[in-house]
Design a protein around this motif. Structure first.
Motif, short mmCIF file in Angstrom:
data_model
loop_
_atom_site.label_atom_id
_atom_site.label_comp_id
_atom_site.label_asym_id
_atom_site.label_seq_id
_atom_site.Cartn_x
_atom_site.Cartn_y
_atom_site.Cartn_z
N SER A 285 6.32 8.93 -2.24
CA SER A 285 7.35 8.13 -1.58
C SER A 285 8.24 7.41 -2.58
O SER A 285 9.16 6.70 -2.20
N ALA A 286 7.95 7.58 -3.89
CA ALA A 286 8.72 6.86 -4.89
C ALA A 286 9.72 7.75 -5.62
O ALA A 286 10.21 7.41 -6.67
N ALA A 287 10.02 8.92 -5.03
CA ALA A 287 10.98 9.81 -5.70
C ALA A 287 12.39 9.22 -5.58
O ALA A 287 12.67 8.46 -4.66
N LEU A 288 13.24 9.60 -6.50
CA LEU A 288 14.62 9.10 -6.53
C LEU A 288 15.31 9.44 -5.21
O LEU A 288 15.27 10.58 -4.77
N SER B 264 0.85 -1.20 0.00
CA SER B 264 0.00 0.00 0.00
C SER B 264 0.88 1.24 0.00
O SER B 264 1.73 1.39 0.87
N LEU B 265 0.67 2.11 -0.97
CA LEU B 265 1.40 3.37 -0.99
C LEU B 265 0.40 4.51 -1.09
O LEU B 265 -0.68 4.34 -1.65
N LEU B 266 0.78 5.66 -0.56
CA LEU B 266 -0.11 6.82 -0.64
C LEU B 266 0.12 7.55 -1.95
O LEU B 266 1.25 7.91 -2.28
N ARG B 267 -0.96 7.76 -2.68
CA ARG B 267 -0.86 8.48 -3.93
C ARG B 267 -0.71 9.98 -3.64
O ARG B 267 -1.20 10.46 -2.63
N ARG B 268 -0.06 10.69 -4.54
CA ARG B 268 0.10 12.13 -4.35
C ARG B 268 -1.28 12.81 -4.30
O ARG B 268 -2.14 12.56 -5.14
N GLY B 269 -1.48 13.65 -3.27
CA GLY B 269 -2.75 14.38 -3.17
C GLY B 269 -3.93 13.48 -2.89
O GLY B 269 -5.04 13.77 -3.27
N ASP B 270 -3.68 12.35 -2.23
CA ASP B 270 -4.76 11.42 -1.96
C ASP B 270 -4.49 10.84 -0.57
O ASP B 270 -3.40 10.40 -0.29
N SER B 271 -5.50 10.85 0.28
CA SER B 271 -5.27 10.35 1.63
C SER B 271 -5.42 8.84 1.70
O SER B 271 -5.08 8.21 2.69
#
Lengths: 384, 388
Positions: free
Chosen positions: B159-162, B104-111
């Protein structure tokens, strides 16, 4: 009274055109209502969820189970009344297209779900039969299941062909409850899995946790997660509603698209309606000029044009709203597998009325303004 | 003798506002219709390009997806030594044992968290997928807690940025690279080292086995050998077919919903066209009478009005397609009902989609204009000439 008569007479001058416009409006407003209801249906699972139930799952994701040993530890958390087990089975009945939810559950699961109404005799029969299962009324109606039937499922997560005997059919306590699922004994699943793979046994998909009061839910959820912090299987506990909304959120772009498209249909019909009104106004330039000559004010002429638009929209929109229950029932009959709950809400009807009103006003603005600004001399010269 | 085309076109031009409104209604319907088809085409393209024709995916029998599947280590050993499997330069079989799970990952701009596929793979696994290229950073090193993310994951998850760290399964994982998989389904995945991930998730069996065939025609033999081997409980599919099968449920849903909508909407637009064409006939009764008196046949009048309606449809269709072509820059992500994982794909405008949309527009124009054209053709000459 005189104005009304004028408006009604005017809109009846081109019977065919008025009729076509009304039909177009009817279809558009019904389509808009259906789309709104589809969006509502998407949230039906979350709407039906209770705030006194928590769902505890593995923090990594739903794919990972939790150990059976957690059950006792969750039960000892302050504020917890009941802990039930549920595993997603994910079997296939005949064909992947005939999808429905199947859960392996502990017997006390039903205590947490008072909205599922099951005759006591059937419940006892299910408890006595290890291979017994329960199916919801909607599911039973879809596939013609009866008590005593054998329900074969092909396992995807749990290999093999499984056969269950339907021991009971439960109803929803009201129309908004989804009863399109099947449940069977968690113990039966666990024993069968243990035979083929020891490591996969004693694993629970999710724990459904009953709490005393809805107010205590957040603190109980935090307490449960704190119990298992830094363990092999960290947990994530949230209210059932939040859990269900999580599923809805995963398809939120589809929902956004449906919402957008439902406004497109209104824009389409606006163009059609504006066209009708523009034509009517163009044909009657000479009449507007005559009315002005007789001393009627520009405001009165604008009123007549607006009135005609409003009359047509009121009729089309009114018919659409009246037809909604039948249309929704028909749609549910066709697409019941996607949307087990399909109820037209009061808000949807209000939005439909609002849309018809907006169309009425928007379509008449330009023609009314033009009609009221007619120069008498030019108008009398015009040939409609 | 036909009525000149220029006469037809000028009629539309003479009532510009009405023509624009009607064509606008048609254009919106075509736009909806085209975007639905584009979405479906995009989904199919994404999932078809995910697979290589000569690659084979082996999963447990009966499990539809890699997520639900499980392959024990000894089964994997048996499968990868099958003679149909190609041998790499290092003398080892070109087969990659992989573990596939969801996190589970949090999408940008989405809780709300989304489910993302994380795939444990190996150097062989990378070799089997030539379309995967590192776009930024570098590939993960075997034996470390390093991961690389697909381009659509990098675009949509903070959370997936380089260089950032993700924590799951009691470990910190460092994102060391972003890869591009040419618009295939791998763009929606996170990749790491298979042994490290299996350890972290405490799994002792793989999810799937991907292998390259030594020769394309060996597939049938390989499949039947795997099916009949008593030690194995697996099934194999060509990779392309395996992934396109995963698009079926979502594709069916998009099509049913989209086409139903288009048909409902088209009725509204056709009514618009019909109103316009009836008005066009009513306004030109005198003209029609004159044309008939000049010797033009009923058929010619019918043809002229049908051409006008078709032209209206054409204008609407072109405008709708132009609108739809702007959608090509947008990407769409949703949960794939079959894998429960987040999948991102684009709106793809193929020639086939354009053809279908134009045809749809012309049919709408034709149906809308049919009754008015009949009416025009059946006018009585004497009465028509009397009308002013």
């Amino acid at each position: 009274m005189f104005v009304l008569k004028l408006i009604v007479r005017n809109s009846m001058r081109h019977r065919l055109r008025t009729l076509l416009t009304i039909v177009g409006l009817l279809i558009a407003v019904v389509a808009f209502g259906l789309l709104q209801t589809v969006v509502d249906a998407w949230y039906a699972g979350a709407q039906a969820a209770s705030s006194t139930r928590l769902v505890t799952r593995n923090a990594i994701s739903l794919v990972f189970p939790l150990p059976l040993s957690y059950e006792a530890r969750i039960r000892s958390v302050e504020g917890v009344t009941t802990v039930a087990r549920a595993n997603w089975f994910g079997g296939i009945y005949q064909d992947p297209k005939k999808f429905f939810a199947q859960f392996a559950i502990s017997p006390n699961y039903l205590d947490l779900y008072p909205e599922f109404v099951l005759p006591d005799a059937q419940r006892q029969a299910w408890l006595r039969d290890r291979k017994g299962c329960l199916v919801g009324r909607q599911l039973a109606n879809d596939y013609g299941f009866k008590v005593g039937d054998v329900l074969p499922l092909r396992g995807t997560i749990f290999p093999g062909t499984w056969e269950f005997v339907i021991r009971g059919i439960f109803d929803g306590s009201d129309e908004t409850k989804i009863t399109r699922q099947m449940m069977f004994h968690w113990d039966y699943l666990n024993e069968t899995v243990r035979k083929s793979s020891k490591t996969r046994a004693d694993q629970v998909g999710i724990y459904i946790v009953g709490v005393k009061t809805p107010e205590s839910a957040p603190s109980v959820a935090r307490a449960i997660d704190a119990t298992f912090r830094n363990s092999l299987a960290e947990t994530l506990t949230e209210t059932e509603q939040a859990f269900q909304l999580g599923f809805v959120a995963m398809s939120n772009e589809i929902i956004a698209a449906i919402r957008l498209v439902s406004y497109v249909v209104i824009v389409i019909i606006m163009a059609v309606m504006a066209n009708t009104m523009a034509m009517s106004a163009r044909e009657r330039v000479a009449e507007y000029a005559t009315l002005k000559t007789l001393g009627f004010r520009p405001g009165f002429i604008a009123l007549i044009v607006f009135g005609e638009s409003a009359a047509i929209c009121a009729l089309g929109g009114g018919l659409a709203i009246a037809a909604m229950p039948q249309v929704a029932a028909g749609f549910k009959h066709l697409a019941g597998t996607y949307f087990p709950v399909f109820e037209v809400s009061g808000l949807t009807l209000a939005l439909q009325a609002a849309c018809a009103s907006i169309v009425a006003i928007a379509a008449a603005i330009v023609p009314a303004w033009r009609a009221s600004r007619v120069r008498i001399v030019e108008g009398l010269r015009a040939i409609g | 003798m036909k009525i000149p085309f220029i006469y037809v076109a000028r009629n539309l031009w003479a009532r510009r506002l009405t023509t624009a409104l009607t064509a606008g209604g048609l254009a919106l319907v075509v736009f909806v219709f085209a975007t639905v088809l584009m979405l479906d085409a995009g989904l199919k393209r994404t999932l078809v390009t995910t697979g290589e024709h000569d690659n084979v995916v082996v999963i447990r029998k009966g499990s539809e997806t890699e997520i639900q599947s499980g392959i024990t280590r000894d089964q994997a050993g048996v499968i990868e030594t099958h003679p149909a499997v190609a041998i790499g330069r290092d003398g080892k079989p070109l087969a990659s044992k992989e573990t596939v799970v969801l996190i589970s990952l949090l999408r940008r701009g989405d809780s709300r968290p989304s489910n993302v596929v994380i795939r444990g793979t190996s150097t062989t696994g990378l070799a089997l997928r030539p379309q995967v290229q590192v776009r930024a950073g570098r590939m993960f090193r075997p034996g470390t807690s390093e991961i690389v993310v697909g381009s659509s994951i990098a675009a949509r998850f903070d959370s997936a940025a380089l260089g950032s760290r993700m924590s799951f399964a009691q470990r910190e994982w460092t994102v060391v690279g972003i890869f591009d998989a040419g618009g295939s389904g791998f763009d929606s995945e996170v990749w790491g080292n298979v042994d490290q991930l299996m350890q972290a998730f405490r799994r002792n069996s793989y999810s799937s086995l991907v292998l390259r065939l030594a020769r394309s025609d060996l597939f049938e033999r390989f499949r039947s050998d795997i099916d009949t081997d008593p030690r194995l409980t697996n099934e194999s599919k060509r990779e392309q077919i395996f992934y396109s099968d995963q698009s079926k449920a979502l594709s069916a849903f998009i099509n049913v919903l989209g086409l139903t909508l288009s048909i409902i909407f088209s009725i509204g637009a056709m009514i618009g066209a019909m109103i316009t064409m009836y008005a066009s006939v009513a306004n030109r009764v005198g003209e029609i009478g004159t044309l008939r008196a000049l010797g033009f046949k009923r058929r010619a009048v019918l043809g002229a009005f049908l051409t006008e309606a078709l032209l209206l449809g054409l204008v609407g269709g072109v405008a709708g397609l132009v609108l739809a072509s702007f959608m090509q820059h947008a990407s769409f992500s949703t949960i794939n009902f079959q894998t429960f994982a987040d999948l991102s794909f684009r709106f793809v405008l193929t020639p086939e989609v354009a053809m279908k949309s134009m045809l749809f527009a012309l049919v709408m124009g034709l149906l809308g204009g049919f009754l008015p054209a009949i009416r025009a053709a059946r006018l009585n000459i004497v009465d028509a000439l009397r009308a002013v």
